[in-house]
Design a protein around this motif. Structure first.
Motif, short mmCIF file in Angstrom:
data_model
loop_
_atom_site.label_atom_id
_atom_site.label_comp_id
_atom_site.label_asym_id
_atom_site.label_seq_id
_atom_site.Cartn_x
_atom_site.Cartn_y
_atom_site.Cartn_z
N LEU A 144 0.92 -1.34 0.19
CA LEU A 144 -0.04 -0.05 -0.09
C LEU A 144 0.84 1.23 -0.07
CD1 LEU A 144 -2.96 -0.96 2.49
CD2 LEU A 144 -2.98 -0.62 0.13
N GLY A 145 1.96 1.23 0.46
CA GLY A 145 3.10 2.19 0.63
C GLY A 145 3.62 2.54 -0.63
N ARG A 146 3.78 1.28 -1.37
CA ARG A 146 4.53 1.44 -2.49
C ARG A 146 3.54 2.02 -3.65
NH1 ARG A 146 8.58 -2.98 -4.72
NH2 ARG A 146 8.98 -1.08 -6.08
N VAL A 147 2.39 1.86 -3.68
CA VAL A 147 1.26 2.42 -4.51
C VAL A 147 0.70 3.83 -4.17
CG1 VAL A 147 0.67 0.12 -5.41
CG2 VAL A 147 -0.81 1.32 -3.62
N GLY A 166 -8.69 8.10 -7.33
CA GLY A 166 -7.46 7.75 -7.45
C GLY A 166 -6.94 6.51 -6.54
N LEU A 167 -7.40 6.77 -5.39
CA LEU A 167 -6.65 5.89 -4.08
C LEU A 167 -7.36 4.50 -4.32
CD1 LEU A 167 -7.02 8.24 -0.98
CD2 LEU A 167 -4.95 7.53 -2.30
N ARG A 168 -8.85 4.37 -4.67
CA ARG A 168 -9.24 3.12 -5.22
C ARG A 168 -8.49 2.43 -6.43
NH1 ARG A 168 -14.82 5.75 -6.44
NH2 ARG A 168 -15.52 6.53 -4.28
N GLN A 169 -8.18 3.12 -7.30
CA GLN A 169 -7.36 2.34 -8.33
C GLN A 169 -6.11 2.05 -7.67
OE1 GLN A 169 -8.07 0.66 -10.69
NE2 GLN A 169 -8.15 1.88 -12.33
N ARG A 170 -5.41 2.63 -6.81
CA ARG A 170 -4.06 2.29 -6.10
C ARG A 170 -4.35 1.19 -5.31
NH1 ARG A 170 -1.00 7.83 -4.24
NH2 ARG A 170 -3.29 8.88 -4.69
#
Length: 627
Positions: A144-147, A166-170
């Motif tokens: 999660l940190g990497r994305v 944007g956060l959902r896609q990550r």
């Protein structure tokens, strides 16, 4: 060695007893460690091919010919023909999510609303790589940190509806990559993302590809992304491959007319003044809309802006509260002292990353959200209206004057209403005209937006995405508004349809003297549409300037980061991902001290740079020296 090789693939669908072939003899390969881009419009068969590879074809669809050969680098001596595997068998389930990952275009419908993000990623991980919960949590938080999640431990416990697009896609990307697949299928993975986050996601995909030797099949219609990511390109149209080859040949020596047209349909920063986008196919010819009667300005008096916004502020409280009043609650300042003017007949662009407050500002102007502070004055030349002070019947009478075109044409149109009823509804609600007059008005609106009046009895599901967006535009025009707010009106559309819609909006603006507040994260689209552009970060407008000045002389570090992150469909101007995505353009700690708030000093102010160009900085700071 090829991780994936597709040979003469044919896919058919049976609808109402009639068989129809939608993929017609497609052949392509994805070499290990390489990225192959599959490019085409909606309906060309791109997503159906990806579904066939993952064994996810709908019940009505079936592979009718050809083969899909998958070779796992960890077991290079054998290859599997996915087309021959049972749809719900153990073999395909072991591959799907484990050795083959997929990122879908629409993250909201791909994520469960009743499970946390961490639980969903954990399920995918433990299904293919059994381990302890503590070990799994550590791996998931690292991913999660990497994305790009700033607080991975907190993100683990969030639900999908608490995240921006944007956060959902990550989160989807983290789920697809957590098992380190040999093949990643990315179906329009960055369509709904801001340019800075898009650069971060693409950079992450490249890094993981280099680390793991992962093959990527990138399905997209964004030729800027293709130019920066792909090693090979396959161009598909109506289920057939038009052209394929190395990325150098495709961009420098395009041969097929369809590929040449695709390259001309995208807005770009090198467009000359007055140059129009060239749509792949022109929409139905439309007669010029009837010009509106404009209020002539008084001689010798400078025209007041149509909309004057000052000091808008809106805070949201998030978190939970227990029965006894305790809990974890946090206050998020979504809009912080925002102000701007929009002149009559002007298009003001509002750009920024997801979560910066753009849509909240538009909802406040629409009176859908009540701000904590601020004023909005609407002046049509006849009277001045205090928008935030309106109540009851006065507010109802004002609403027709500000209308909105929404981002998603599917969810903004009722599936149970015909087009006639959708377009008549605003006229009925506000009591405009008799029944026959309303019908005549609806027919005129359909012609205004280039749609055949024979379609009036159809329902929204029978239209393409571009046609649905035209219906949304017609509905916004129904009440002859003075101001139209366009909230990401083309982000869900193909390049070719996007060109049609943007040209239509420009034509309607010129003919009717319309005023637009155009919200988007696509800077090339804003550059094509807007006269002035306001850049928003962390709830504040950090820079506002005429279009040419902003792109020629960006002053704020956030604006520069946005511009550095735009991928060009040009092999000679490749994106430097490491410069473009240093880890969050909106993180003020990366900005020069002059642009950061000093807790002990004066508050930031909009400093004038001449010709209507303002930048948010400390008073007295010499911005020009830093430029």
């Amino acid at each position: 060695m090829d991780t994936l090789r597709i040979s003469d693939l044919r896919i058919g669908f049976t609808v109402h007893g009639l068989a129809r072939e939608v993929v017609k003899g497609v052949s392509l390969r994805v070499p290990a460690g390489k990225t192959v881009a599959l490019v085409g419009e909606s309906g060309s068969g791109k997503s159906v091919i990806s579904q066939a590879i993952m064994g996810l074809l709908p019940r009505a669809g079936a592979v009718t010919g050809g083969e899909i050969l998958f070779r796992d680098p960890q077991q290079s001596d054998s290859q599997i023909d996915i087309a021959r595997l049972p749809a719900e068998g153990k073999e395909i389930r072991a591959l799907r999510g484990g050795r083959m990952g997929m990122i879908f275009q629409e993250p909201m419908s791909s994520l469960s609303p009743v499970h946390t993000i961490g639980n969903q990623i954990e399920e995918a991980l433990l299904l293919h790589r059994p381990m302890s919960k503590a070990e799994a949590r550590g791996l998931i938080e690292t991913m999660l940190g990497r994305v790009g999640f700033k607080d991975p431990a907190r993100a683990f416990g969030l639900y999908s509806f608490e995240l921006s697009g944007g956060l959902r896609q990550r989160a989807m990307l983290a789920m697809a990559l957590i098992c380190q697949p040999a093949l990643l299928i990315a179906d329009e993975p960055t369509t709904a993302l801001d340019v800075t986050i898009q650069a971060q996601v693409l950079d992450l995909m490249r890094d993981l590809q280099a680390e793991m030797g992962m093959a990527i099949l990138l399905i997209t219609h964004d030729l800027g992304v293709v130019a920066n990511m792909a090693d090979e390109v396959v161009v598909i149209y109506h289920g057939e491959i038009m052209e394929s080859g190395p990325v150098e040949d495709i961009f420098r020596r395009p041969r097929h007319p369809y590929l040449k047209a695709l390259l001309k349909a995208s807005p770009h920063f090198d467009m000359a003044e007055g140059e129009r986008l060239v749509a792949l196919r022109e929409a139905r010819p439309r007669p010029p809309a009837a010009p509106r009667a404009m209020v002539p300005p008084q001689p010798g008096v400078e025209a007041a802006p149509l909309l004057r916004v000052r000091g808008l502020r809106k805070a949201y409280t998030t978190g939970s509260r227990s029965f006894f009043g305790k809990g974890t609650q946090a206050t998020v300042l979504a809009v912080d002292d925002v102000g701007f003017d929009i002149q009559r007949g002007e298009c003001l662009g509002l750009v920024g990353e997801s979560g910066c407050g753009k849509t909240t500002v538009s909802k406040i102007v629409m009176r859908a959200v009540t701000p904590d502070a601020g004023t909005i004055e609407f002046d049509d030349g006849r009277e001045k209206v205090d928008v935030l002070g309106l109540e009851g019947e006065a507010l109802r009478a004002f609403r027709p004057r500000v209308q909105m075109i929404f981002q998603d044409p599917v969810s903004s149109l009722s599936p149970r209403m015909t087009v006639m009823n959708i377009l008549r509804e605003p006229l009925v609600v506000h009591g405009k005209g008799s029944g026959s007059e309303q019908t005549a008005r609806v027919r005129a609106l359909m012609e205004d937006v280039g749609l055949d009046t024979r379609f009036l009895n159809r329902y929204p599901h029978s239209f393409s995405g571009g046609q649905r967006q035209r219906i949304g535009i017609a509905r916004a025009l129904a009440l002859d508004p003075d101001l139209i707010i366009c909230d990401e009106p083309v982000s869900a559309l193909d390049v070719s349809v996007q060109a049609q819609i943007l040209n239509l909006l420009k034509d309607l603006q010129a003919e009717r003297g319309l005023t637009f507040l155009f919200i988007s994260h696509n800077l090339a689209v804003v550059n094509y549409m807007a006269d002035r552009i306001a850049v928003m970060a962390n709830g504040r407008i950090v820079e506002i300037a005429p279009r040419h000045a902003l792109f020629a002389r960006p002053m704020h570090p956030y604006t520069r980061a946005l511009l550095k992150s735009v991928p060009f469909a040009d092999l000679d101007r490749k994106l430097d991902f490491k410069v473009a995505a240093p880890g969050g353009a909106s993180d003020a700690t990366h900005w020069a001290p002059a642009f950061r708030r000093d807790p002990q000093g004066e508050a930031l102010a909009h400093l004038p740079l001449g010709d209507g160009h303002f930048v948010l900085a400390r008073p007295g700071a010499d911005i020009r020296e830093m430029a």
